[in-house]
Design an enzyme around this catalytic site. Structure first.
Site, PDB file in Angstrom:
ATOM      1  N   SER A 152       0.822  -1.204   0.000  1.00 58.03           N
ATOM      2  CA  SER A 152       0.000   0.000   0.000  1.00 58.03           C
ATOM      3  C   SER A 152       0.859   1.257   0.000  1.00 58.03           C
ATOM      4  O   SER A 152       1.977   1.273   0.516  1.00 58.03           O
ATOM      5  CB  SER A 152      -0.918   0.012   1.224  1.00 58.03           C
TER       6      SER A 152
ATOM      7  N   HIS B  79       6.041   2.702  10.816  1.00 55.14           N
ATOM      8  CA  HIS B  79       5.070   3.164  11.804  1.00 55.14           C
ATOM      9  C   HIS B  79       5.551   4.408  12.529  1.00 55.14           C
ATOM     10  O   HIS B  79       4.884   4.901  13.435  1.00 55.14           O
ATOM     11  CB  HIS B  79       4.749   2.047  12.785  1.00 55.14           C
TER      12      HIS B  79
END
Length: 765
Positions: A443, A705
């Site tokens: 993604s 992250h």
């Protein structure tokens, strides 16, 4: 006297994800810390009000967190590595966010703490890190402040903390290794917890809950000694002024129950959902201490189906054969389920009546407690009778076509030929990729523009053709960017997907979807799992059109991107009327159809993500294979066993401990695996080396992250560490996870640095 009721914790993000929204606004500079604190106070007040109104006796406090309860505990114990202290933030929340997300700015450049899965849930915790400068002491006042905050509002609460045994077992040193726990560390940690106990006693708290889920894990003699050493130092601090509830969940504590009994805790929480039989047997065998109340965890905090009251009453009655001191409780924190079924009326009453989210589970706890007090005749009341109608077997009909496909499976359907080594040689020749091929996980950033277009389609403001044209434009731009920076294997970016599980569920028969049933995955990241309602089959091709369009726009290989059957099930709300094994096989057949359609459409590299494979691995090692791996690994093989030798099958896994199942991962028979490694200091590489791992692998070279941008030198060094443990012919270069949650501002510079680092290393080969 009515039966005591308790819950372990409550969802913290809010009914409408208010906490997520305000924290992310703060990170973007659109809100202040005072705004964040204000929303936190509002949410806590709302939650206590709901819990009290439902009739819960022991309301939890300190179950609220701005990011993660393990991180809060680390800060409370002053376990803050020096690199974060050197940032010298004025506000404690800023230090907390730096530890959780990393920091890159005028004060310095630091990476985040490692992040791992919380036992067998889809929640992620920050791994506490002890460095050489760590001095364990009481630091801050969050648990006490929130207790007093509740008291000022008129609520007497039961403060909740992660227990010292679980904290020490999950913490690591600065080399990501298990702690060397000596008497000095035991004294220091136990001393802080004893201070906490005395402080709460001074404040007038009646109960204090210490969560020890690590007690349901396998234990060595040293582990038992550690538990004894900690609590022999902590429990005297009660001084009969405050009661301590030792709360366990996610399994059974049968192998240490006798020891727990001897400590005479005021309360012991037992999971009677996941540890039912073993916990009941232990209680019956060893009895219950005179001062101890058993907190019967009969309401499932990890699934959304209505509780079977007859089953729960039977469990409580079984405990009452040994002791009259039994409270009714949730099996674990309700953090792991959505907030409320209110607002989900579009599902229809015939469907919605089968579900209980967090608010509804409060009512279930109270109703079970009330029913327990009644005699058999009165139990046959309207409440119990209505509940039993939900379990009469008429909820959903069997799909005979799916049953026939499952019955026809043979061993050949789970075996791919030829052997992997021969396939890998054929794939290298067919694909022509360089050494250290670069790629991403799948993604690209789902910007507010992408989300807005999807919302416009959902509201009917644009047509499907207009939406598809928008998505094609995004794919084209992503391909141009990937080609510009020189990635070797491209992805189309998954702009058309709202979620890697929900998107597939929307194209499969047997799934239902909610409007607002969000649960926290980590920090401000929330997910909205679909519901497995009935038998599963593929309704139509799911990804073929977008993958073939993307491949038509480039001469480079384009990965087809799928989610694997185990992950779809583990990240959905599974059925409770058939086994997880059967549900996974149904999903595997559906995804197998998609794999073959992609191959037939000319896609030569297909990634089947099994990000959650490790997630549901039983916590007791003796159960790993018989209760899980013996069907989970073959389910993955069923998905890809029929493809051609030159079709390269990838998989991806993230945020789990892989070392101890590395041979099982190899047995999945994928050609390539990418996995999270950047926050784990690449410790998995030793396991790969020792296991003579056959699968080609891409250990993540940077942490997606965190918003920080890794330098080329940093990634080059990381690649060097990988090549010290792996054959260069087996190594792929990639980030550690998908880039959906990142922004374009950090995504593309990070990937440029990654590609340049790979080029530098490649030039030296």
């Amino acid at each position: 006297m009515s039966v005591l009721t308790s819950i372990s914790g409550f969802p913290r993000v809010g009914r409408n994800r208010e906490l997520k929204k305000i924290i992310e606004a703060y990170w973007k500079g659109n809100a202040t810390l005072d705004d964040v604190r204000g929303v936190g106070r509002e949410l806590r007040a709302e939650h206590w009000k709901l819990e009290q109104a439902a009739g819960i006796d022991l309301l939890p406090s300190n179950d609220f967190s701005l990011y993660d309860q393990m991180l809060d505990t680390a800060i409370l114990l002053n376990v803050i590595p020096a690199r974060y202290r050197r940032l010298s933030f004025k506000e404690p929340e800023e230090t907390l966010f730096a530890m959780a997300r990393g920091y890159q700015g005028e004060r310095g450049d630091v990476t985040a703490l490692p992040m791992k899965k919380w036992f067998t849930t889809n929640y992620h915790y920050l791994v506490p890190e002890f460095d050489e400068a760590t001095e364990v002491r009481l630091n801050g006042s969050k648990p006490f402040d929130e207790y007093e905050e509740a008291k000022a509002l008129g609520y007497e609460t039961k403060p909740v903390l992660i227990g010292p045994y679980t904290f020490l077992k999950l913490a690591r040193n600065s080399e990501a290794q298990e702690l060397d726990i000596d008497e000095g560390l035991i004294d220091a940690v136990a001393g802080v917890y004893a201070q906490v106990v005395r402080r709460f006693a001074d404040l007038g708290a009646q109960w204090l809950q210490l969560d020890e889920p690590y007690l349901v894990m396998d234990k060595s003699d040293a582990d038992v000694r550690l538990f004894k050493a900690l609590y022999s130092r902590i429990l005297p601090a009660r001084e009969d002024r405050v009661k301590i509830l030792l709360n366990t969940y996610f399994g059974n504590i049968a192998d240490i129950y006798e020891t727990v009994k001897l400590f005479e805790f005021d309360g012991v929480g037992l999971d009677l959902v996941e540890g039912r039989d073993e916990n009941l047997a232990a209680v019956h065998q060893h009895g219950v201490a005179a001062r101890t109340t058993l907190f019967a965890g009969v309401v499932n905090g990890r699934n959304i189906w209505r509780n079977n009251y007859a089953t729960s009453i039977g469990l409580i009655d079984a405990l009452r054969q040994t002791t009259d001191r039994v409270a009714v409780a949730s099996a674990c924190s309700l953090l792991h389920v959505p907030f409320s079924t209110q607002g989900e009326e579009a599902l229809g009453e015939d469907v919605l009546k089968h579900f209980a989210f967090a608010v509804e589970k409060l009512d279930e706890v109270r109703q079970i407690a009330d029913l327990v007090e009644l005699d058999d005749a009165k139990r046959a009341s309207s409440a119990l009778a209505a509940n039993q109608l939900l379990f009469d077997g008429s909820r959903v009909a069997r799909d005979e076509a799916v049953a026939a496909r499952l019955a026809a499976l043979s061993d050949a359907d789970f075996t791919r030929l030829p052997a992997r080594a021969e396939r890998q040689r054929a794939q290298k020749e067919a694909l022509g990729l360089p050494a250290l091929p670069t790629t991403t996980i799948g993604s690209f950033p789902q910007t507010k523009e992408v989300r807005a277009e999807r919302a416009r389609l959902r509201k009917g403001e644009i047509s499907q053709d207009e939406y598809d044209a928008f998505i094609r434009g995004r794919i084209d731009e992503a391909i141009r960017q990937q080609e510009r920076i020189g990635l070797d294997v491209l992805v189309h970016g998954e702009f058309e997907r709202n979620d890697m599980v929900e998107y597939f569920g929307q194209n499969l028969n047997g799934f239902l979807f909610t409007k607002n049933a969000w649960v926290q995955s980590y920090g401000t990241r929330c997910v909205k799992p679909p519901i497995v309602w009935g038998d599963v089959s593929r309704a139509q091709p799911i990804t073929v059109a977008w993958s073939t369009y993307a491949q038509s726009r480039t001469d480079k290989p384009m990965k087809g991107m799928l989610t694997g059957p185990v992950t779809i099930l583990n990240w959905s709300w599974p059925r409770e009327d058939i086994s997880n094994e059967e549900q996974t096989q149904q999903l595997a057949l559906a995804i197998r159809d998609e794999v073959l359609d992609l191959q037939n459409a000319g896609i030569t590299i297909i990634q089947i993500d099994e990000a959650a494979l490790r997630e549901k691995l039983p916590l007791r090692r003796s159960d790993w294979h018989a209760k899980y791996l013996d069907w989970a690994v073959p389910a993955f093989r069923l998905v890809h066993s029929a493809v051609e030798p030159t079709t390269q099958i990838h998989t991806h896994m993230c945020y789990s401990e892989f070392n101890d199942i590395i041979e099982d991962i190899d047995a999945m028979d994928a050609d390539v695996i990418s996995f999270e490694a950047s926050r784990g200091d690449l410790v998995v590489l030793d396991a790969i080396h020792d296991a003579q791992f056959e699968t080609e692998a891409g250990p993540g070279v940077y942490d997606i992250h965190s918003p920080r941008i890794p330098s080329t030198d940093e990634i080059e060094e990381r690649i060097g560490e990988i090549l010290d443990k792996m054959d260069v012919d087996k190594v792929w270069i990639n980030p550690d996870c998908g880039l959906k949650t990142r922004g374009n501002a950090e995504t593309w510079p990070s990937l440029e640095h990654m590609v340049e680092a790979a080029r530098r290393v490649r030039a030296r080969l």
